[in-house]
Design a protein around this motif. Structure first.
Motif, PDB file in Angstrom:
ATOM      1  N   ALA A 159       0.827  -1.206   0.000  1.00 51.25           N
ATOM      2  CA  ALA A 159       0.000   0.000   0.000  1.00 51.25           C
ATOM      3  C   ALA A 159       0.864   1.258   0.000  1.00 51.25           C
ATOM      4  CB  ALA A 159      -0.930   0.003   1.208  1.00 51.25           C
ATOM      5  N   GLY A 160       0.593   2.142  -0.950  1.00 51.88           N
ATOM      6  CA  GLY A 160       1.301   3.410  -1.036  1.00 51.88           C
ATOM      7  C   GLY A 160       2.601   3.362  -1.809  1.00 51.88           C
ATOM      8  N   MET A 161       3.094   2.164  -2.113  1.00 50.72           N
ATOM      9  CA  MET A 161       4.349   2.062  -2.862  1.00 50.72           C
ATOM     10  C   MET A 161       4.165   2.604  -4.269  1.00 50.72           C
ATOM     11  SD  MET A 161       7.500   1.187  -3.311  1.00 50.72           S
ATOM     12  CE  MET A 161       7.922   0.224  -1.844  1.00 50.72           C
ATOM     13  N   ARG A 162       5.109   3.456  -4.686  1.00 50.25           N
ATOM     14  CA  ARG A 162       5.087   3.963  -6.048  1.00 50.25           C
ATOM     15  C   ARG A 162       6.063   3.163  -6.888  1.00 50.25           C
ATOM     16  NH1 ARG A 162       6.210  10.225  -7.671  1.00 50.25           N
ATOM     17  NH2 ARG A 162       8.106   9.484  -8.692  1.00 50.25           N
ATOM     18  N   VAL A 163       5.630   2.814  -8.072  1.00 50.80           N
ATOM     19  CA  VAL A 163       6.473   2.089  -9.017  1.00 50.80           C
ATOM     20  C   VAL A 163       6.615   2.955 -10.262  1.00 50.80           C
ATOM     21  CG1 VAL A 163       6.754  -0.008 -10.396  1.00 50.80           C
ATOM     22  CG2 VAL A 163       5.659  -0.139  -8.149  1.00 50.80           C
ATOM     23  N   ASP A 164       7.835   3.322 -10.576  1.00 53.88           N
ATOM     24  CA  ASP A 164       8.129   4.131 -11.757  1.00 53.88           C
ATOM     25  C   ASP A 164       8.846   3.258 -12.778  1.00 53.88           C
ATOM     26  OD1 ASP A 164       7.097   6.252 -10.355  1.00 53.88           O
ATOM     27  OD2 ASP A 164       9.043   7.080  -9.806  1.00 53.88           O
ATOM     28  N   VAL A 165       8.368   3.263 -14.012  1.00 54.95           N
ATOM     29  CA  VAL A 165       8.986   2.444 -15.056  1.00 54.95           C
ATOM     30  C   VAL A 165       9.458   3.328 -16.203  1.00 54.95           C
ATOM     31  CG1 VAL A 165       7.579   0.429 -14.440  1.00 54.95           C
ATOM     32  CG2 VAL A 165       6.809   1.952 -16.260  1.00 54.95           C
ATOM     33  N   MET A 166      10.614   2.969 -16.763  1.00 49.43           N
ATOM     34  CA  MET A 166      11.189   3.660 -17.913  1.00 49.43           C
ATOM     35  C   MET A 166      11.813   2.610 -18.814  1.00 49.43           C
ATOM     36  SD  MET A 166      13.142   6.981 -16.255  1.00 49.43           S
ATOM     37  CE  MET A 166      13.223   7.831 -17.844  1.00 49.43           C
ATOM     38  N   SER A 167      11.988   2.957 -20.066  1.00 47.52           N
ATOM     39  CA  SER A 167      12.718   2.051 -20.949  1.00 47.52           C
ATOM     40  C   SER A 167      13.860   2.755 -21.677  1.00 47.52           C
ATOM     41  CB  SER A 167      11.780   1.388 -21.960  1.00 47.52           C
ATOM     42  OG  SER A 167      11.187   2.330 -22.806  1.00 47.52           O
ATOM     43  N   ARG A 168      13.865   4.088 -21.654  1.00 47.91           N
ATOM     44  CA  ARG A 168      14.958   4.853 -22.261  1.00 47.91           C
ATOM     45  C   ARG A 168      15.425   5.933 -21.303  1.00 47.91           C
ATOM     46  NH1 ARG A 168      13.769   7.733 -27.588  1.00 47.91           N
ATOM     47  NH2 ARG A 168      15.903   8.396 -27.168  1.00 47.91           N
ATOM     48  N   MET A 169      16.764   6.087 -21.189  1.00 49.49           N
ATOM     49  CA  MET A 169      17.342   7.112 -20.325  1.00 49.49           C
ATOM     50  C   MET A 169      18.499   7.775 -21.047  1.00 49.49           C
ATOM     51  SD  MET A 169      17.267   4.743 -16.930  1.00 49.49           S
ATOM     52  CE  MET A 169      17.310   3.273 -17.972  1.00 49.49           C
ATOM     53  N   ARG A 170      18.725   9.021 -20.737  1.00 50.63           N
ATOM     54  CA  ARG A 170      19.796   9.768 -21.397  1.00 50.63           C
ATOM     55  C   ARG A 170      21.148   9.111 -21.161  1.00 50.63           C
ATOM     56  NH1 ARG A 170      23.816  13.452 -20.509  1.00 50.63           N
ATOM     57  NH2 ARG A 170      23.551  13.267 -18.251  1.00 50.63           N
ATOM     58  N   GLY A 171      21.871   8.892 -22.229  1.00 53.18           N
ATOM     59  CA  GLY A 171      23.224   8.362 -22.114  1.00 53.18           C
ATOM     60  C   GLY A 171      23.317   6.894 -21.773  1.00 53.18           C
ATOM     61  N   VAL A 172      22.171   6.232 -21.645  1.00 53.76           N
ATOM     62  CA  VAL A 172      22.142   4.816 -21.264  1.00 53.76           C
ATOM     63  C   VAL A 172      21.804   3.985 -22.494  1.00 53.76           C
ATOM     64  CG1 VAL A 172      21.041   3.099 -19.767  1.00 53.76           C
ATOM     65  CG2 VAL A 172      21.459   5.417 -18.914  1.00 53.76           C
ATOM     66  N   THR A 173      22.462   2.859 -22.636  1.00 53.94           N
ATOM     67  CA  THR A 173      22.298   2.031 -23.821  1.00 53.94           C
ATOM     68  C   THR A 173      20.906   1.403 -23.899  1.00 53.94           C
ATOM     69  OG1 THR A 173      23.377   0.279 -25.106  1.00 53.94           O
ATOM     70  CG2 THR A 173      23.181  -0.069 -22.725  1.00 53.94           C
ATOM     71  N   ASP A 174      20.651   0.657 -24.974  1.00 52.38           N
ATOM     72  CA  ASP A 174      19.339   0.027 -25.177  1.00 52.38           C
ATOM     73  C   ASP A 174      19.103  -1.081 -24.166  1.00 52.38           C
ATOM     74  OD1 ASP A 174      20.009  -2.796 -26.755  1.00 52.38           O
ATOM     75  OD2 ASP A 174      21.491  -1.225 -27.098  1.00 52.38           O
ATOM     76  N   PHE A 175      17.831  -1.459 -24.003  1.00 52.52           N
ATOM     77  CA  PHE A 175      17.478  -2.417 -22.962  1.00 52.52           C
ATOM     78  C   PHE A 175      18.118  -3.780 -23.195  1.00 52.52           C
ATOM     79  CE2 PHE A 175      15.042  -5.630 -20.774  1.00 52.52           C
ATOM     80  CZ  PHE A 175      14.863  -5.060 -19.521  1.00 52.52           C
ATOM     81  N   ALA A 176      18.230  -4.202 -24.443  1.00 50.61           N
ATOM     82  CA  ALA A 176      18.827  -5.515 -24.720  1.00 50.61           C
ATOM     83  C   ALA A 176      20.242  -5.591 -24.162  1.00 50.61           C
ATOM     84  CB  ALA A 176      18.817  -5.794 -26.220  1.00 50.61           C
ATOM     85  N   THR A 177      21.003  -4.511 -24.322  1.00 54.48           N
ATOM     86  CA  THR A 177      22.364  -4.484 -23.790  1.00 54.48           C
ATOM     87  C   THR A 177      22.355  -4.396 -22.271  1.00 54.48           C
ATOM     88  OG1 THR A 177      23.102  -3.370 -25.812  1.00 54.48           O
ATOM     89  CG2 THR A 177      24.587  -3.319 -23.926  1.00 54.48           C
ATOM     90  N   LEU A 178      21.442  -3.605 -21.726  1.00 55.24           N
ATOM     91  CA  LEU A 178      21.314  -3.526 -20.268  1.00 55.24           C
ATOM     92  C   LEU A 178      21.020  -4.901 -19.681  1.00 55.24           C
ATOM     93  CD1 LEU A 178      19.129  -0.287 -19.856  1.00 55.24           C
ATOM     94  CD2 LEU A 178      21.608  -0.503 -19.557  1.00 55.24           C
TER      95      LEU A 178
END
Length: 236
Positions: free
Chosen positions: A80-99
Motif C-alpha cells: 500500500a502506497g508504494m510507487r512504481v516508476d517504469v522507464m525504458s529509455r534514459m539519457r546516455g544509457v544504452t538500449d534495454f537488450a544491452t542492459l
C-alpha cells in the motif's frame, strides 16, 4: 514482477542500497523492455498490485519509447502506497537488450532473484540534473572501489578511472597504475591532473564535468517536459 515474468531491471535508490551505497527510497524504479508482450505482463503485475497510473503520461508504449517515465501507485495491502516508476529509455544509457545482457543478478535473503542495472549503467543513469544524484554516484563508485581495490579486475580499474569522483582517490589510483592512467586520459582528460597530483585542479575539473552533465540532462528533458505539459492540458 517475477510471478508475471516482466522483463525489467531494478534501478534507482533500491538498487543503490543493494550495491552498498545506502539511499532511502519510497519508490521502486524499474527499467523495462518496451514491447507489446512485456507491456501486457507489466499490466498483469500492476493489476495484481492493485496499482493505478498517477499523473502523466498514461501507460502507453510510445511514451516509454520517447523516454518518459510512467508512474504507478500500489493499493494492495502488502504494498500500500508504494510507487512504481517504469522507464525504458534514459539519457546516455544504452538500449534495454544491452542492459539486460550485462545486468547484475542478486539472490535476496528469501531466495528471490533480483535483476539490477549493472553498476556502470546505474551510475550513468544517475547522471542527471538532480542534486541528490551526484553524491550517490560518488558513494556508489567509492563502495565498489573500497570493496575491490586489494585485487581489482581490469574492468574495475577502467570503471574507476572513468567514474571516480573523489580527487584523492583518483590521484591514488593514478599513482598506483600510472600506465593505465595515461591510457585513460583520452577518454577522461581530467585524469592528467591526477597524474600530476594537482588535487585542486582535479577537483575543479570534476565540478566542471558535473555541470556539463547537468546541462546536457536539462537539454534532454526540455522537450519531454513540454510534451508532459501538453498531456496535462489535454487531460484537464
Amino acid at each position: 514482477m517475477r510471478e508475471h515474468q516482466v522483463q525489467c531491471l531494478l534501478m534507482g535508490g533500491q538498487a543503490c542500497v543493494l550495491y552498498g551505497a545506502a539511499e532511502f527510497s519510497r519508490d521502486t524504479d524499474l527499467a523495462i523492455l518496451a514491447s507489446e508482450e512485456n507491456a501486457e505482463r507489466l499490466t498483469k503485475a500492476m493489476n495484481a498490485l492493485e496499482a493505478e497510473v498517477i499523473a502523466v503520461p498514461p501507460f502507453v508504449l510510445q511514451h516509454l519509447e520517447a523516454g518518459h517515465a510512467v508512474h504507478f501507485r500500489c493499493r494492495h495491502p502488502e504494498a500500500a502506497g508504494m510507487r512504481v516508476d517504469v522507464m525504458s529509455r534514459m539519457r546516455g544509457v544504452t538500449d534495454f537488450a544491452t542492459l539486460w545482457e550485462r545486468r547484475t543478478t542478486l539472490v535476496m535473503d528469501d531466495g528471490t532473484l533480483c535483476d539490477l542495472l549493472s553498476l556502470g549503467d546505474l551510475v550513468q543513469a544517475k547522471k542527471t540534473q538532480r542534486d541528490k544524484d551526484w553524491p550517490m554516484i560518488r558513494r556508489l563508485v567509492e563502495a565498489n572501489y573500497f570493496s575491490n581495490r586489494a585485487a581489482p579486475s581490469p574492468e574495475q580499474l577502467i570503471f574507476w578511472f572513468q567514474e571516480l569522483r573523489t580527487p584523492e582517490l583518483l590521484r591514488d589510483l593514478a599513482q598506483a597504475y600510472p600506465a593505465l592512467a595515461k591510457e585513460a586520459v583520452p577518454m577522461r582528460a581530467l585524469i592528467h591532473h591526477a597524474i600530476s597530483n594537482n588535487v585542486s585542479a582535479l577537483e575543479a575539473a570534476l565540478d566542471a564535468e558535473e555541470r556539463q552533465e547537468r546541462l546536457e540532462d536539462q537539454a534532454y528533458w526540455q522537450p519531454l517536459k513540454q510534451e508532459l505539459e501538453r498531456l496535462r492540458r489535454e487531460r484537464s
